[in-house]
Write a protein that holds these residues in place. Structure first.
Motif, PDB file in Angstrom:
ATOM      1  N   SER A  13       0.822  -1.210   0.000  1.00 40.42           N
ATOM      2  CA  SER A  13       0.000   0.000   0.000  1.00 40.42           C
ATOM      3  C   SER A  13       0.857   1.263   0.000  1.00 40.42           C
ATOM      4  O   SER A  13       0.586   2.219  -0.736  1.00 40.42           O
ATOM      5  CB  SER A  13      -0.916  -0.011   1.230  1.00 40.42           C
ATOM      6  OG  SER A  13      -1.694   1.163   1.298  1.00 40.42           O
ATOM      7  N   ASP A  14       1.912   1.282   0.820  1.00 38.52           N
ATOM      8  CA  ASP A  14       2.785   2.459   0.897  1.00 38.52           C
ATOM      9  C   ASP A  14       3.472   2.717  -0.440  1.00 38.52           C
ATOM     10  O   ASP A  14       3.581   3.867  -0.886  1.00 38.52           O
ATOM     11  CB  ASP A  14       3.832   2.270   1.995  1.00 38.52           C
ATOM     12  CG  ASP A  14       3.230   2.344   3.392  1.00 38.52           C
ATOM     13  OD1 ASP A  14       2.052   2.740   3.514  1.00 38.52           O
ATOM     14  OD2 ASP A  14       3.936   1.998   4.354  1.00 38.52           O
ATOM     15  N   GLU A  15       3.942   1.654  -1.091  1.00 39.97           N
ATOM     16  CA  GLU A  15       4.641   1.826  -2.369  1.00 39.97           C
ATOM     17  C   GLU A  15       3.673   2.241  -3.469  1.00 39.97           C
ATOM     18  O   GLU A  15       4.011   3.050  -4.335  1.00 39.97           O
ATOM     19  CB  GLU A  15       5.354   0.528  -2.760  1.00 39.97           C
ATOM     20  CG  GLU A  15       6.304   0.659  -3.932  1.00 39.97           C
ATOM     21  CD  GLU A  15       7.514   1.525  -3.629  1.00 39.97           C
ATOM     22  OE1 GLU A  15       8.137   2.024  -4.588  1.00 39.97           O
ATOM     23  OE2 GLU A  15       7.853   1.696  -2.429  1.00 39.97           O
ATOM     24  N   CYS A  16       2.446   1.720  -3.432  1.00 41.45           N
ATOM     25  CA  CYS A  16       1.435   2.134  -4.403  1.00 41.45           C
ATOM     26  C   CYS A  16       1.143   3.626  -4.265  1.00 41.45           C
ATOM     27  O   CYS A  16       1.079   4.367  -5.252  1.00 41.45           O
ATOM     28  CB  CYS A  16       0.136   1.346  -4.199  1.00 41.45           C
ATOM     29  SG  CYS A  16       0.101  -0.296  -4.934  1.00 41.45           S
ATOM     30  N   GLN A  17       0.956   4.057  -3.013  1.00 38.13           N
ATOM     31  CA  GLN A  17       0.652   5.464  -2.764  1.00 38.13           C
ATOM     32  C   GLN A  17       1.792   6.362  -3.235  1.00 38.13           C
ATOM     33  O   GLN A  17       1.563   7.406  -3.853  1.00 38.13           O
ATOM     34  CB  GLN A  17       0.390   5.674  -1.276  1.00 38.13           C
ATOM     35  CG  GLN A  17      -0.047   7.095  -0.923  1.00 38.13           C
ATOM     36  CD  GLN A  17      -0.403   7.224   0.542  1.00 38.13           C
ATOM     37  OE1 GLN A  17       0.014   6.430   1.371  1.00 38.13           O
ATOM     38  NE2 GLN A  17      -1.176   8.245   0.879  1.00 38.13           N
ATOM     39  N   GLN A  18       3.016   5.942  -2.964  1.00 40.42           N
ATOM     40  CA  GLN A  18       4.167   6.736  -3.383  1.00 40.42           C
ATOM     41  C   GLN A  18       4.265   6.821  -4.899  1.00 40.42           C
ATOM     42  O   GLN A  18       4.684   7.836  -5.449  1.00 40.42           O
ATOM     43  CB  GLN A  18       5.449   6.114  -2.819  1.00 40.42           C
ATOM     44  CG  GLN A  18       6.697   6.927  -3.111  1.00 40.42           C
ATOM     45  CD  GLN A  18       7.912   6.360  -2.393  1.00 40.42           C
ATOM     46  OE1 GLN A  18       7.804   5.801  -1.300  1.00 40.42           O
ATOM     47  NE2 GLN A  18       9.068   6.492  -3.002  1.00 40.42           N
ATOM     48  N   GLY A  19       3.844   5.750  -5.573  1.00 37.54           N
ATOM     49  CA  GLY A  19       3.918   5.725  -7.035  1.00 37.54           C
ATOM     50  C   GLY A  19       2.693   6.281  -7.719  1.00 37.54           C
ATOM     51  O   GLY A  19       2.617   6.271  -8.951  1.00 37.54           O
ATOM     52  N   GLY A  20       1.711   6.756  -6.957  1.00 37.85           N
ATOM     53  CA  GLY A  20       0.519   7.346  -7.555  1.00 37.85           C
ATOM     54  C   GLY A  20      -0.507   6.321  -8.005  1.00 37.85           C
ATOM     55  O   GLY A  20      -1.345   6.614  -8.866  1.00 37.85           O
ATOM     56  N   TYR A  21      -0.479   5.116  -7.409  1.00 32.41           N
ATOM     57  CA  TYR A  21      -1.433   4.069  -7.759  1.00 32.41           C
ATOM     58  C   TYR A  21      -2.310   3.746  -6.557  1.00 32.41           C
ATOM     59  O   TYR A  21      -1.928   3.956  -5.412  1.00 32.41           O
ATOM     60  CB  TYR A  21      -0.705   2.790  -8.199  1.00 32.41           C
ATOM     61  CG  TYR A  21      -0.217   2.823  -9.631  1.00 32.41           C
ATOM     62  CD1 TYR A  21      -0.852   2.082 -10.620  1.00 32.41           C
ATOM     63  CD2 TYR A  21       0.872   3.613  -9.993  1.00 32.41           C
ATOM     64  CE1 TYR A  21      -0.417   2.111 -11.934  1.00 32.41           C
ATOM     65  CE2 TYR A  21       1.315   3.649 -11.301  1.00 32.41           C
ATOM     66  CZ  TYR A  21       0.672   2.905 -12.273  1.00 32.41           C
ATOM     67  OH  TYR A  21       1.113   2.945 -13.562  1.00 32.41           O
ATOM     68  N   SER A  22      -3.495   3.215  -6.842  1.00 33.67           N
ATOM     69  CA  SER A  22      -4.378   2.708  -5.806  1.00 33.67           C
ATOM     70  C   SER A  22      -4.216   1.190  -5.735  1.00 33.67           C
ATOM     71  O   SER A  22      -3.769   0.559  -6.682  1.00 33.67           O
ATOM     72  CB  SER A  22      -5.845   3.050  -6.119  1.00 33.67           C
ATOM     73  OG  SER A  22      -6.020   4.449  -6.185  1.00 33.67           O
ATOM     74  N   MET A  23      -4.607   0.599  -4.607  1.00 36.70           N
ATOM     75  CA  MET A  23      -4.519  -0.848  -4.460  1.00 36.70           C
ATOM     76  C   MET A  23      -5.907  -1.428  -4.205  1.00 36.70           C
ATOM     77  O   MET A  23      -6.633  -0.965  -3.332  1.00 36.70           O
ATOM     78  CB  MET A  23      -3.582  -1.225  -3.310  1.00 36.70           C
ATOM     79  CG  MET A  23      -3.325  -2.726  -3.219  1.00 36.70           C
ATOM     80  SD  MET A  23      -2.067  -3.150  -1.977  1.00 36.70           S
ATOM     81  CE  MET A  23      -2.977  -2.813  -0.467  1.00 36.70           C
ATOM     82  N   LEU A  24      -6.266  -2.416  -4.999  1.00 35.80           N
ATOM     83  CA  LEU A  24      -7.531  -3.124  -4.835  1.00 35.80           C
ATOM     84  C   LEU A  24      -7.224  -4.506  -4.294  1.00 35.80           C
ATOM     85  O   LEU A  24      -6.535  -5.299  -4.930  1.00 35.80           O
ATOM     86  CB  LEU A  24      -8.272  -3.234  -6.171  1.00 35.80           C
ATOM     87  CG  LEU A  24      -9.594  -3.999  -6.149  1.00 35.80           C
ATOM     88  CD1 LEU A  24     -10.599  -3.304  -5.234  1.00 35.80           C
ATOM     89  CD2 LEU A  24     -10.170  -4.111  -7.562  1.00 35.80           C
ATOM     90  N   LEU A  25      -7.725  -4.810  -3.094  1.00 38.25           N
ATOM     91  CA  LEU A  25      -7.391  -6.051  -2.400  1.00 38.25           C
ATOM     92  C   LEU A  25      -8.605  -6.961  -2.330  1.00 38.25           C
ATOM     93  O   LEU A  25      -9.698  -6.538  -1.970  1.00 38.25           O
ATOM     94  CB  LEU A  25      -6.885  -5.723  -0.998  1.00 38.25           C
ATOM     95  CG  LEU A  25      -6.396  -6.854  -0.106  1.00 38.25           C
ATOM     96  CD1 LEU A  25      -5.320  -6.312   0.848  1.00 38.25           C
ATOM     97  CD2 LEU A  25      -7.550  -7.428   0.723  1.00 38.25           C
ATOM     98  N   VAL A  26      -8.388  -8.231  -2.691  1.00 39.37           N
ATOM     99  CA  VAL A  26      -9.412  -9.262  -2.559  1.00 39.37           C
ATOM    100  C   VAL A  26      -8.840 -10.369  -1.684  1.00 39.37           C
ATOM    101  O   VAL A  26      -7.711 -10.812  -1.898  1.00 39.37           O
ATOM    102  CB  VAL A  26      -9.820  -9.837  -3.937  1.00 39.37           C
ATOM    103  CG1 VAL A  26     -10.738 -11.046  -3.760  1.00 39.37           C
ATOM    104  CG2 VAL A  26     -10.508  -8.775  -4.771  1.00 39.37           C
ATOM    105  N   GLN A  27      -9.593 -10.799  -0.691  1.00 38.91           N
ATOM    106  CA  GLN A  27      -9.132 -11.877   0.185  1.00 38.91           C
ATOM    107  C   GLN A  27      -9.573 -13.218  -0.378  1.00 38.91           C
ATOM    108  O   GLN A  27     -10.728 -13.394  -0.761  1.00 38.91           O
ATOM    109  CB  GLN A  27      -9.702 -11.688   1.589  1.00 38.91           C
ATOM    110  CG  GLN A  27      -9.219 -12.731   2.591  1.00 38.91           C
ATOM    111  CD  GLN A  27      -9.631 -12.384   4.006  1.00 38.91           C
ATOM    112  OE1 GLN A  27      -9.179 -11.387   4.575  1.00 38.91           O
ATOM    113  NE2 GLN A  27     -10.512 -13.183   4.582  1.00 38.91           N
ATOM    114  N   GLY A  28      -8.638 -14.162  -0.453  1.00 38.67           N
ATOM    115  CA  GLY A  28      -8.949 -15.474  -1.000  1.00 38.67           C
ATOM    116  C   GLY A  28      -8.334 -16.585  -0.177  1.00 38.67           C
ATOM    117  O   GLY A  28      -7.332 -16.386   0.513  1.00 38.67           O
ATOM    118  N   GLU A  29      -8.920 -17.766  -0.255  1.00 35.23           N
ATOM    119  CA  GLU A  29      -8.395 -18.933   0.445  1.00 35.23           C
ATOM    120  C   GLU A  29      -7.432 -19.691  -0.462  1.00 35.23           C
ATOM    121  O   GLU A  29      -7.329 -19.431  -1.656  1.00 35.23           O
ATOM    122  CB  GLU A  29      -9.550 -19.852   0.871  1.00 35.23           C
ATOM    123  CG  GLU A  29     -10.555 -19.201   1.806  1.00 35.23           C
ATOM    124  CD  GLU A  29      -9.987 -18.895   3.181  1.00 35.23           C
ATOM    125  OE1 GLU A  29      -8.970 -19.510   3.545  1.00 35.23           O
ATOM    126  OE2 GLU A  29     -10.559 -18.040   3.881  1.00 35.23           O
TER     127      GLU A  29
END
Length: 345
Positions: free
Chosen positions: A96-112
């Motif tokens: 998340s921190d690296e995405c924010q620094q690079g100007g990107y958003s992060m979409l997270l999906v939890q999976g088994e």
């Protein structure tokens, strides 16, 4: 199925189809396909079944951005296991921190860790047309692998570097080497009856590699490997306590247990205190992950330290470098690890 020049079968890549192509295959209007995806109850069951069958057969992934008009193409998608594992939480924070620094958003999906859950999670993420994907461990499902390749988005598989050929790039550690090193470390301290506890291993290549590393160390030490010296439990402190009880009942002479997670090891330490057992005099306890509580525990926990935060940052950086036009990037990026020797073993 096409055949290659050497006589083997050559898999046909999945086509990237849209709503119109799916509708044409089924013989319905494009609006019907859209309704099946967005409001399935509005479509007759027989028609809905035909549309879903065509979608499955074609490997179709609906474009969520087109339907919602959200997103700007600067999004990184990721699939992670349940965040009860603090190491995974640290990894996600790094991403998340690296995405924010690079100007990107992060979409997270939890999976088994099942092929079905993995494939469903990947389909969901690809529907949002992410710029890149970060996936926990190597992708198991061949259909999901083909979907990822067909998407054209760069992919980083994270956490494990051995065992399978990556789809694109991989960032992680050798879980074989970490478990081998910890088992040898315990043996060097004089332990001779070393048990192994993990969360369910099926479908989890990180844990499979740790168990294999544990086995390899025992073999090199000339210690006979007994399946009864191993147990799988849920990743909770209660699971660790139960594992301790199970192994010490099976083998009264067991003198150390290596847990594949600090969470499990902490539960075992608490169970020893409840029983009035001295650690490490009665039994040595070792964990994996070096979570914050490990150093504050009594006694402080011997564990494997892996910089999961940096792993998450590095994975995103690999994607951003590729998206920025850098072509000569390492296929495999291996991070180091450390055996943290404390008082519990």
């Amino acid at each position: 199925m096409a055949r290659s020049e050497d006589g083997g079968n050559e898999k046909k890549p999945l086509e990237r189809l849209g709503v119109r192509e799916i509708a044409k295959r089924v013989g319905v209007a494009p609006m019907t396909v859209s309704r099946v995806l967005s409001n399935p109850d509005m479509v007759a069951p027989a028609t809905r079944a035909k549309v879903l069958e065509a979608i499955e057969a074609a490997g179709f992934v609906p474009n969520r951005l087109a339907s919602s008009m959200k997103g700007n193409g600067r999004m990184i998608g990721t699939v992670v296991p349940p965040l009860i594992n603090s190491g995974i939480a640290e990894q996600v924070q790094g991403m998340s921190d690296e995405c924010q620094q690079g100007g990107y958003s992060m979409l997270l999906v939890q999976g088994e860790f099942t092929m079905e859950a993995e494939e469903a999670s990947i389909r969901t993420l690809l529907g949002w047309r992410p710029a890149g994907m970060i996936l926990q461990s190597f992708v198991q499902s061949e259909v999901a692998r083909q979907l990822l390749v067909s998407s054209g988005a760069p992919v980083v598989e994270i956490s494990e570097i051995k065992g399978r050929q990556p789809i694109d790039m991989v960032v992680g550690v050798s879980n074989f080497e970490t478990a081998y090193a910890m088992t040898m470390h315990l043996a060097a301290k004089g332990y001779k009856r070393i048990g192994f506890v993990s969360t369910p291993i099926h479908g989890n290549d990180r844990l499979q590699q740790r168990r294999t590393g544990y086995h390899a160390a025992l073999s090199e030490l000339g210690i006979e490997n007994h399946a009864s010296m191993e147990v799988e439990v849920p990743i909770t402190a209660a699971g660790g306590a139960q594992a301790l009880a199970t192994l010490t009942e099976r083998h009264t002479d067991i003198d150390a247990i290596f847990f594949s997670s600090d969470t499990l090891a902490i539960g075992a330490v608490q169970e020893c205190h409840r029983r009035g057992w001295a650690i490490p005099d009665r039994i040595g306890i070792a964990g994996y992950g070096d979570m914050d509580l490990a150093a504050q525990l009594y006694p402080p926990l011997t564990t494997v330290k892996v910089n999961r935060y940096e792993m998450g940052r590095r994975a995103v950086r690999q994607l951003l470098d590729r998206l920025g036009g850098k072509q000569k990037l390492a296929t495999i990026t291996s991070l180091g690890f450390e055996i943290v020797d404390r008082e519990s073993a």
